[in-house]
Design a protein around this motif. Structure first.
Motif, PDB file in Angstrom:
ATOM      1  N   HIS A   1      20.485  16.092 -15.095  1.00 42.35           N
ATOM      2  CA  HIS A   1      19.746  16.847 -16.159  1.00 42.35           C
ATOM      3  C   HIS A   1      18.694  15.604 -16.302  1.00 42.35           C
ATOM      4  O   HIS A   1      17.652  15.998 -16.472  1.00 42.35           O
ATOM      5  CB  HIS A   1      20.677  16.945 -17.422  1.00 42.35           C
ATOM      6  CG  HIS A   1      19.633  17.319 -18.550  1.00 42.35           C
ATOM      7  ND1 HIS A   1      19.428  16.332 -19.423  1.00 42.35           N
ATOM      8  CD2 HIS A   1      19.257  18.630 -19.086  1.00 42.35           C
ATOM      9  CE1 HIS A   1      18.608  16.846 -20.520  1.00 42.35           C
ATOM     10  NE2 HIS A   1      18.462  18.229 -20.280  1.00 42.35           N
TER      11      HIS A   1
ATOM     12  N   ALA B   1      14.602  24.043 -15.475  1.00 43.39           N
ATOM     13  CA  ALA B   1      15.719  23.758 -15.089  1.00 43.39           C
ATOM     14  C   ALA B   1      16.514  24.829 -14.350  1.00 43.39           C
ATOM     15  O   ALA B   1      17.281  24.433 -13.391  1.00 43.39           O
ATOM     16  CB  ALA B   1      16.582  23.421 -16.293  1.00 43.39           C
TER      17      ALA B   1
ATOM     18  N   THR C   1      19.951  24.889 -20.474  1.00 42.81           N
ATOM     19  CA  THR C   1      20.511  23.512 -21.166  1.00 42.81           C
ATOM     20  C   THR C   1      20.034  23.531 -22.565  1.00 42.81           C
ATOM     21  O   THR C   1      19.235  24.434 -23.098  1.00 42.81           O
ATOM     22  CB  THR C   1      19.568  22.492 -20.460  1.00 42.81           C
ATOM     23  OG1 THR C   1      18.107  22.692 -20.759  1.00 42.81           O
ATOM     24  CG2 THR C   1      19.780  22.387 -19.030  1.00 42.81           C
TER      25      THR C   1
END
Length: 98
Positions: free
Chosen positions: A18, A78, A86
């Motif tokens: 991340h 993402a 997320t």
């Protein structure tokens, strides 16, 4: 939007993947708007990977721009690089709408 991130995301722990994805996205979002446009991505690739044809960059951008609004927020990015949904996705969409 970052070459090779998807494969790397599988090898890193979730927090590290991340963080790396966020750093890559932020490098393209130089105006700190919370989203990138095709122009941002084309300019970014010209700096970091000048050999990638603009048509390929545009194809990847269109894949990430799932709603077709011409903007890719971090959550969209993402998803494309294999990180799924997320918490930042909600934040990115909020900032992009502001």
């Amino acid at each position: 939007l970052e070459p090779g991130l998807s494969a790397d995301a599988r090898d890193l722990g979730p927090a590290a993947a991340h963080h790396r994805a966020r750093a890559a996205f932020d490098a393209f979002d130089r105006n700190k708007r919370g989203y990138v446009t095709l122009r941002d991505v084309v300019h970014g690739f010209a700096r970091v990977a000048p050999g990638v044809p603009e048509g390929v960059v545009a194809d990847v951008f269109r894949e990430a721009d799932s709603d077709g609004d011409g903007r890719v927020a971090f959550g969209d990015y993402a998803r494309v690089v294999g990180l799924g949904s997320t918490v930042d996705e909600r934040v990115s969409h909020h900032h992009a709408a502001a």
